[in-house]
Design a protein around this motif. Structure first.
Motif, PDB file in Angstrom:
ATOM      1  N   PRO A  17      -4.671   5.444  19.889  1.00  0.00           N
ATOM      2  CA  PRO A  17      -6.016   5.420  19.298  1.00  0.00           C
ATOM      3  C   PRO A  17      -7.107   5.041  20.295  1.00  0.00           C
ATOM      4  CG  PRO A  17      -4.448   4.224  17.933  1.00  0.00           C
ATOM      5  CD  PRO A  17      -3.698   4.679  19.134  1.00  0.00           C
ATOM      6  N   ARG A 181      -7.375  -1.563   0.519  1.00  0.00           N
ATOM      7  CA  ARG A 181      -6.421  -2.376  -0.244  1.00  0.00           C
ATOM      8  C   ARG A 181      -5.559  -1.531  -1.170  1.00  0.00           C
ATOM      9  NH1 ARG A 181      -7.813  -4.237  -5.459  1.00  0.00           N
ATOM     10  NH2 ARG A 181      -7.120  -6.356  -5.110  1.00  0.00           N
ATOM     11  N   GLU A 184      -1.096   2.730   0.649  1.00  0.00           N
ATOM     12  CA  GLU A 184       0.317   2.426   0.448  1.00  0.00           C
ATOM     13  C   GLU A 184       0.845   1.387   1.439  1.00  0.00           C
ATOM     14  OE1 GLU A 184       2.739   5.913   0.130  1.00  0.00           O
ATOM     15  OE2 GLU A 184       3.578   5.083  -1.702  1.00  0.00           O
ATOM     16  N   TYR A 185       0.316   1.397   2.672  1.00  0.00           N
ATOM     17  CA  TYR A 185       0.898   0.446   3.611  1.00  0.00           C
ATOM     18  C   TYR A 185       0.548  -0.989   3.278  1.00  0.00           C
ATOM     19  CZ  TYR A 185      -3.560   1.075   6.154  1.00  0.00           C
ATOM     20  OH  TYR A 185      -4.866   1.168   6.510  1.00  0.00           O
ATOM     21  N   GLY A 202      -4.501  -9.696   8.681  1.00  0.00           N
ATOM     22  CA  GLY A 202      -3.508  -9.091   9.558  1.00  0.00           C
ATOM     23  C   GLY A 202      -3.264  -7.618   9.273  1.00  0.00           C
ATOM     24  N   VAL A 203      -3.510  -7.210   8.040  1.00  0.00           N
ATOM     25  CA  VAL A 203      -3.190  -5.835   7.675  1.00  0.00           C
ATOM     26  C   VAL A 203      -4.459  -5.010   7.415  1.00  0.00           C
ATOM     27  CG1 VAL A 203      -1.986  -4.358   6.029  1.00  0.00           C
ATOM     28  CG2 VAL A 203      -0.983  -6.539   6.694  1.00  0.00           C
ATOM     29  N   PRO A 206      -7.724  -5.164  10.529  1.00  0.00           N
ATOM     30  CA  PRO A 206      -7.617  -4.304  11.715  1.00  0.00           C
ATOM     31  C   PRO A 206      -7.909  -2.836  11.413  1.00  0.00           C
ATOM     32  CG  PRO A 206      -5.741  -5.783  11.606  1.00  0.00           C
ATOM     33  CD  PRO A 206      -6.487  -5.953  10.329  1.00  0.00           C
ATOM     34  N   ASN A 207      -7.591  -2.411  10.192  1.00  0.00           N
ATOM     35  CA  ASN A 207      -7.870  -1.034   9.825  1.00  0.00           C
ATOM     36  C   ASN A 207      -9.317  -0.819   9.423  1.00  0.00           C
ATOM     37  OD1 ASN A 207      -5.278   0.620   9.823  1.00  0.00           O
ATOM     38  ND2 ASN A 207      -4.652  -1.296   8.881  1.00  0.00           N
TER      39      ASN A 207
END
Lengths: 293, 328
Positions: A17, A181, A184-185, A202-203, A206-207
């Motif tokens: 990326p 939110r 799926e991940y 943490g999830v 970052p996205n």
């Protein structure tokens, strides 16, 4: 039973990326030029005072010496101070306030937006109403009041700018959180036992970063403008030079010695333009909607 | 042998615009250690809801366990605290999802994501977790695991991502692995590999598998027992071979008949491929005191509309919730 042979599946060719974003950024020529210019300005702000060690407060010559005529590249102001020294020293203050106000903006905005977007419900209601409260405040007036009440120190000015500008970041963060939110991940991370704090920072965060990065880059520019506005009005620390302050203190002489306000004005203009162009380039690089593959 | 998981009279309610609907209505089943159990049924029949309820992941504020118990290893999960559930999720019960393309976090490498689970649940050091991640990728037969471990999800194919998901799910050697349509998004050759892998890993780790699927072929191949779900209720439960041999519920019969290649002996005369007419009733219909399959059923009688069918047990371990189960 013999196990079926597993064929090595083809690896899709894709770039990292970061590499991809840099590739996109590089295509935007004006953004690359602006980045170079910004690097130069930053270099000047950090090392300028050592390379050109004239004290910006010292009266070194006659007032209103025009640029380049009597040994002073940018001339002198109404008190006979070296304008070049003032611009160089002012750059540090302007950039520092711009950066630290942007950092504060991001800190408050991301925290509020993340909590609102992640928890929804009552938390979101309360936080977004608070955000709206700050959005409808007349920003310049409110920060003027803060600075006038609590004193015109640099930290206070930074705070005053930050407190009125975090709302945009909060709204962007919240909208990204609301979108991510549900992906799926995030559910998969939840299913592997991640805590809420971990999910948020943490999830999801970052996205959610790309638009936040773009917005905060632009925030640096608008914070510099804001600071210039405040110090033009005299709401600034008199012990440090800033570009807005130079304009403010010389404004009476705008007709006799126009260069004393033009030069710092151009400095602000060029810097903010460069930041905006870099922000634009970041937007091209990081915004998936604008990405043409 | 005491069951690993015992679900007793589970009722899950979803709050919708039209009121509260029981998406799972009085469901009971047991799962033994090391067993593969399959959930079959059309979309919207409550298979995934059951899985989410087991994980304590029902949609917040919308879904809740209204009645019944989920007893895992002697502990009632329907009463457990969030913290306790978090410790169980990914550690003792883990789950793999339908879409391997979207169920891995795009901004972290595969290794980081697997290591994260190991560090959270097993307290491994960064280094040990990383080494373990490579081991796991090896175990799910990702070639050249040592270098692939630092790949990002977008650098992998669908099949590889699903393997990585399986590696992550099995990282902490869970007692139960819930696979929610693990191969639906993959192409057929890769599907076979994934099922093959799951079968092998089950043998190695002894994990029980709950396999949620539409694919009767996969059920026949993988599972020992199956539950057929319809409209939030159990339609039929029993050993897979018995049910396929002789379904006792018209819905199961329909599902089996609409699979083209399930005959064990190809020399038998092939009958026409049929479909199950109609669609699953809407949530509003759920919970009515009648057979919910009645509107689509060829064996409809008055009894079906009068009250909800009770469970009929058969000697071979099969049970069916149909008034006509004996006659079928």
């Amino acid at each position: 039973m013999t196990r079926p042979v597993i064929h090595e599946e083809e690896t899709p060719e894709a770039q990292h990326p970061f590499t991809e974003a840099w590739g996109m950024f590089r295509k935007n020529k004006s953004a690359v030029a602006a980045l170079g210019l910004l690097a130069l300005i930053t270099f000047g702000a950090i090392f300028g005072p050592y390379l050109y060690p004239t004290d910006p407060f010292e009266m070194v010559w006659m007032p209103f010496s025009p640029p380049g005529q009597e040994g002073f590249l940018l001339g002198t102001d109404y008190l006979g101070r070296d304008l070049l020294a003032m611009i160089i020293n002012g750059a540090k203050v302007s950039l520092m306030i711009g950066l630290s106000a942007a950092v504060m903006t991001v800190f408050i905005g991301v925290t509020v937006g993340a909590l609102a977007g992640f928890y929804r419900g009552i938390v979101e209601e309360v936080l977004m109403r608070i955000t709206e409260f700050f959005q409808v405040l007349p920003t310049l007036l409110f920060s003027m009041v803060l600075v006038a009440l609590f004193g015109a120190s640099l930290p206070m000015i930074t705070f005053a700018i930050g407190i009125v500008s975090w709302t945009a970041v909060a709204r962007i963060t919240r909208s990204e959180f609301l979108r991510i939110r549900e992906l799926e991940y995030v559910m998969a991370s939840r299913a592997s036992g991640a805590s809420n704090l971990n999910l948020m920072f943490g999830v999801i965060l970052p996205n959610a970063l790309p638009p936040i990065i773009v917005q905060s880059a632009l925030m640096v520019g608008s914070a510099i403008l804001f600071e210039a506005g405040l110090s033009f009005l005299g709401l600034t620390d008199p012990n440090v030079v800033s570009w807005g302050q130079i304009i403010g203190s010389n404004r009476q002489y705008i007709l006799d010695a126009g260069y004393t306000v033009t030069i710092p004005g151009v400095a602000i203009f060029v810097t903010v333009l460069a930041i905006s162009l870099v922000g634009d380039g970041l937007n091209d690089a990081l915004n998936p909607k604008l990405r043409q593959r | 042998m005491s069951p690993l998981l015992e679900v007793k009279n589970l009722r899950i309610e979803l709050t919708t615009r039209d009121g509260v609907a029981p998406v799972i209505d009085d469901l009971s089943f047991t799962l033994n250690p090391g067993e593969t159990m399959s959930f079959v049924g059309e979309s919207g029949c409550g298979k995934s809801m059951t899985a989410l309820a087991l994980m304590g992941l029902l949609p917040e504020k919308v879904g809740r366990v209204a009645a019944g118990n989920i007893i895992f290893d002697g502990e009632d999960l329907s009463q457990a605290s969030d913290e306790r559930l978090r410790a169980i999720r990914g550690n003792e019960i883990s789950m793999i999802f339908q879409e391997p393309m979207t169920s891995l976090n795009p901004v972290f490498t595969i290794g980081e994501q697997i290591a994260e689970v190991l560090r959270a649940h097993q307290g491994l050091s960064r280094k040990a977790a990383w080494a373990q991640s490579i081991e796991l990728l090896n175990a799910v037969r990702i070639p050249n695991a040592k270098s692939r471990v630092s790949d990002y999800p977008f650098q992998m194919s669908g099949g590889q991502r699903q393997r990585a998901m399986i590696a992550m799910a099995l990282a902490c050697q869970p007692k139960i692995l819930i696979a929610d349509e693990p191969t639906t998004a993959l192409d057929v050759t890769v599907q076979a590999q994934i099922f093959d892998l799951l079968t092998d890993l089950r043998k190695q780790t002894g994990a029980a598998i709950i396999l949620i699927t539409h694919d009767m072929g996969a059920v026949a191949e993988m599972a020992e027992r199956m539950i057929v779900m319809y409209a939030g209720r159990k339609a039929e439960l029993g050993p897979v071979d018995q049910i396929i041999e002789h379904p006792r519920h018209p819905y199961t019969k329909g599902l089996i008949e609409c699979v083209p290649h399930i005959q064990s002996d190809p020399s038998l005369e092939r009958h026409d491929l049929v479909e199950v007419p109609g669609i699953v009733p809407s949530l509003r219909e759920f919970g009515k005191d009648q057979c919910l399959f009645a509107s689509r059923c060829a064996y409809l009688t008055e009894a079906c509309l009068a009250s909800r069918p009770t469970e009929k047990l058969f000697a071979n371990g099969q049970s069916a919730d149909c008034w006509h189960a004996e006659g079928l």
